[in-house]
Design a protein around this motif. Structure first.
Motif, short mmCIF file in Angstrom:
data_model
loop_
_atom_site.label_atom_id
_atom_site.label_comp_id
_atom_site.label_asym_id
_atom_site.label_seq_id
_atom_site.Cartn_x
_atom_site.Cartn_y
_atom_site.Cartn_z
N LYS A 40 41.78 38.12 51.81
CA LYS A 40 43.03 38.74 51.89
C LYS A 40 43.58 39.88 50.95
O LYS A 40 43.91 41.04 51.29
N GLU A 41 43.31 39.58 49.78
CA GLU A 41 43.74 40.62 48.80
C GLU A 41 42.68 41.77 48.73
O GLU A 41 43.35 42.79 48.44
N ALA A 42 41.47 41.80 49.10
CA ALA A 42 40.62 42.75 48.95
C ALA A 42 40.94 43.80 50.29
O ALA A 42 40.73 45.09 50.17
N LYS A 43 41.74 43.55 51.03
CA LYS A 43 42.22 44.29 52.36
C LYS A 43 43.16 45.25 51.97
O LYS A 43 43.15 46.42 52.60
N THR A 44 44.09 44.73 50.99
CA THR A 44 45.17 45.55 50.69
C THR A 44 45.08 46.18 49.12
O THR A 44 45.45 47.53 49.21
N ARG A 45 44.68 45.73 48.39
CA ARG A 45 44.50 46.10 47.15
C ARG A 45 43.30 45.75 45.91
O ARG A 45 43.33 44.80 45.35
N PRO A 46 42.10 46.23 46.64
CA PRO A 46 40.84 45.88 46.30
C PRO A 46 40.66 45.64 44.58
O PRO A 46 40.19 44.87 43.86
N THR A 47 41.21 47.03 44.09
CA THR A 47 40.86 47.26 42.67
C THR A 47 41.66 46.19 41.66
O THR A 47 41.30 45.64 40.88
N SER A 48 43.21 46.13 42.14
CA SER A 48 43.72 44.96 41.63
C SER A 48 43.24 43.64 41.68
O SER A 48 43.33 42.61 40.83
N ALA A 49 42.65 43.41 42.93
CA ALA A 49 42.01 42.00 43.28
C ALA A 49 40.94 41.43 42.74
O ALA A 49 40.57 40.65 42.26
N ARG A 50 40.03 42.76 42.25
CA ARG A 50 38.81 42.42 41.54
C ARG A 50 39.17 42.09 39.92
O ARG A 50 38.63 41.22 39.59
N LEU A 51 40.06 42.62 39.57
CA LEU A 51 40.41 42.52 38.17
C LEU A 51 41.22 40.75 38.14
O LEU A 51 40.85 40.16 37.35
N ALA A 52 42.05 40.47 39.17
CA ALA A 52 42.66 39.13 39.29
C ALA A 52 41.39 38.33 39.66
O ALA A 52 41.51 37.28 38.83
N TRP A 53 40.33 38.59 40.27
CA TRP A 53 39.46 37.50 40.39
C TRP A 53 38.65 37.21 38.88
O TRP A 53 38.39 36.26 38.67
N ARG A 54 38.35 38.41 38.16
CA ARG A 54 37.83 38.27 37.24
C ARG A 54 38.65 37.46 36.09
O ARG A 54 38.20 36.37 35.33
N LEU A 55 39.92 37.58 36.04
CA LEU A 55 40.90 36.93 35.31
C LEU A 55 40.87 35.21 35.54
O LEU A 55 40.86 34.34 34.69
N LEU A 56 40.85 35.09 36.89
CA LEU A 56 40.81 33.90 37.40
C LEU A 56 39.55 32.89 37.02
O LEU A 56 39.76 31.95 36.76
N LYS A 57 38.23 33.60 37.15
CA LYS A 57 37.20 33.28 36.91
C LYS A 57 37.09 32.48 35.28
O LYS A 57 36.49 31.52 35.16
N VAL A 58 37.64 33.12 34.56
CA VAL A 58 37.70 33.08 33.06
C VAL A 58 38.56 31.80 32.85
O VAL A 58 38.25 30.68 32.21
N PHE A 59 39.84 31.88 33.50
CA PHE A 59 40.45 30.75 33.48
C PHE A 59 40.00 29.52 33.88
O PHE A 59 40.31 28.53 33.42
N LEU A 60 39.24 29.40 35.09
CA LEU A 60 38.72 28.14 35.73
C LEU A 60 37.54 27.64 34.64
O LEU A 60 37.39 26.36 34.46
N ARG A 61 36.90 28.82 34.17
CA ARG A 61 35.69 28.23 33.05
C ARG A 61 36.69 27.70 31.72
O ARG A 61 36.18 26.47 31.38
N TRP A 62 37.76 28.01 31.61
CA TRP A 62 38.51 27.20 30.35
C TRP A 62 39.17 26.07 30.82
O TRP A 62 39.07 25.02 30.17
N CYS A 63 39.37 25.87 32.17
CA CYS A 63 39.89 24.67 32.88
C CYS A 63 38.71 23.54 32.76
O CYS A 63 39.01 22.29 32.23
N GLU A 64 37.67 23.95 32.75
CA GLU A 64 36.34 23.19 32.62
C GLU A 64 36.18 22.43 31.32
O GLU A 64 35.76 21.46 31.00
N ASP A 65 36.77 23.28 30.38
CA ASP A 65 36.32 22.70 28.94
C ASP A 65 37.78 22.03 28.49
O ASP A 65 37.78 21.44 27.62
N GLN A 66 38.78 21.80 29.36
CA GLN A 66 39.79 20.88 28.99
C GLN A 66 40.05 19.61 29.59
O GLN A 66 39.82 19.56 30.82
N SER A 67 40.01 18.71 28.81
CA SER A 67 39.78 17.23 29.29
C SER A 67 40.93 16.97 30.46
O SER A 67 40.61 16.23 31.15
#
Length: 218
Positions: free
Chosen positions: A166-193
């Motif tokens: 959905k985001e890629a259809k309207t703001r791909p550049t911003s969405a790609r950065l958001a996806w990268r931030l989200l991916k790192v956030f999820l890795r951080w969550c995996e390290d938190q008990s």
């Protein structure tokens, strides 16, 4: 009292309040149990309770043991209920709640621009723009805003895939950065008990594709 009511008496507690008390002998020793206050127990109820306690003694059972067991069982039930309520609260933890903790914890390791990117991409929007000439316009929600209210446990691959498409259809550049931030956030969550157990099983996290027209923000 008569024989049926032997062992039942009304006594004042150390606090000065009256209470029905059962007294009898078990294995040659005197035992005493508080039944309850008169405002909670009617006389026939107290008498029946006293008879019940005496029958237990006549059958060779110490009523004090059963009372301790009942209190212990009640305490365990209360503890289990409290743990269940806490588990339900944790299970309902929103992405935005964990995101806020993430930003606070990681802030010392980030530059100002990187930190601001995280704030902007998750911002709910709806506030007057600070850009010159657009003060009368309201800001748009950031690409990650739609994910923030979701329970963390629901942030699975299909959900991320639908969001990315959905985001890629309207703001791909911003969405790609958001996806990268989200991916790192999820890795951080995996390290938190406190969060790792809430995350869905690892699945492929799609990367937003480029759209023909870039998203333009006022």
């Amino acid at each position: 009292m008569g024989r049926d009511h032997a062992g039942l008496g009304l006594r004042a507690t150390p606090a000065g309040k009256p209470s029905y008390v059962f007294q009898s002998e078990f294995q040659g020793k005197t035992i005493r149990l508080v039944i309850g206050a008169p405002d909670a127990w009617r006389i026939p109820q107290a008498q029946e309770k006293a008879r019940h306690l005496q029958r237990m003694i006549d059958q060779g059972t110490d009523p004090r043991t059963l009372k301790r067991d009942a209190l212990a069982a009640a305490a365990e039930q209360a503890k289990a209920a409290a743990e269940r309520i806490e588990a339900e609260k944790v299970a309902a933890l929103a992405v935005g709640d964990a995101w806020a903790v993430y930003l606070t914890e990681r802030r010392p390791q980030w530059g100002e621009r990187h930190h601001q990117d995280h704030i902007n991409k998750a911002a709910p929007g709806g506030v007057p723009s600070t850009r010159r000439g657009y003060e009368k316009h309201l800001t748009q929600p950031g690409p990650l805003a739609a994910l923030m209210p979701l329970p963390l446990r629901d942030l699975d691959a299909p959900t991320i895939e639908a969001w990315a498409a959905k985001e890629a259809k309207t703001r791909p550049t911003s969405a790609r950065l958001a996806w990268r931030l989200l991916k790192v956030f999820l890795r951080w969550c995996e390290d938190q008990s406190q969060y790792s157990g809430l995350l869905p099983a690892k699945n492929r996290q799609p990367r937003p594709k480029r759209a023909a027209k870039p998203w333009a923000r006022p």
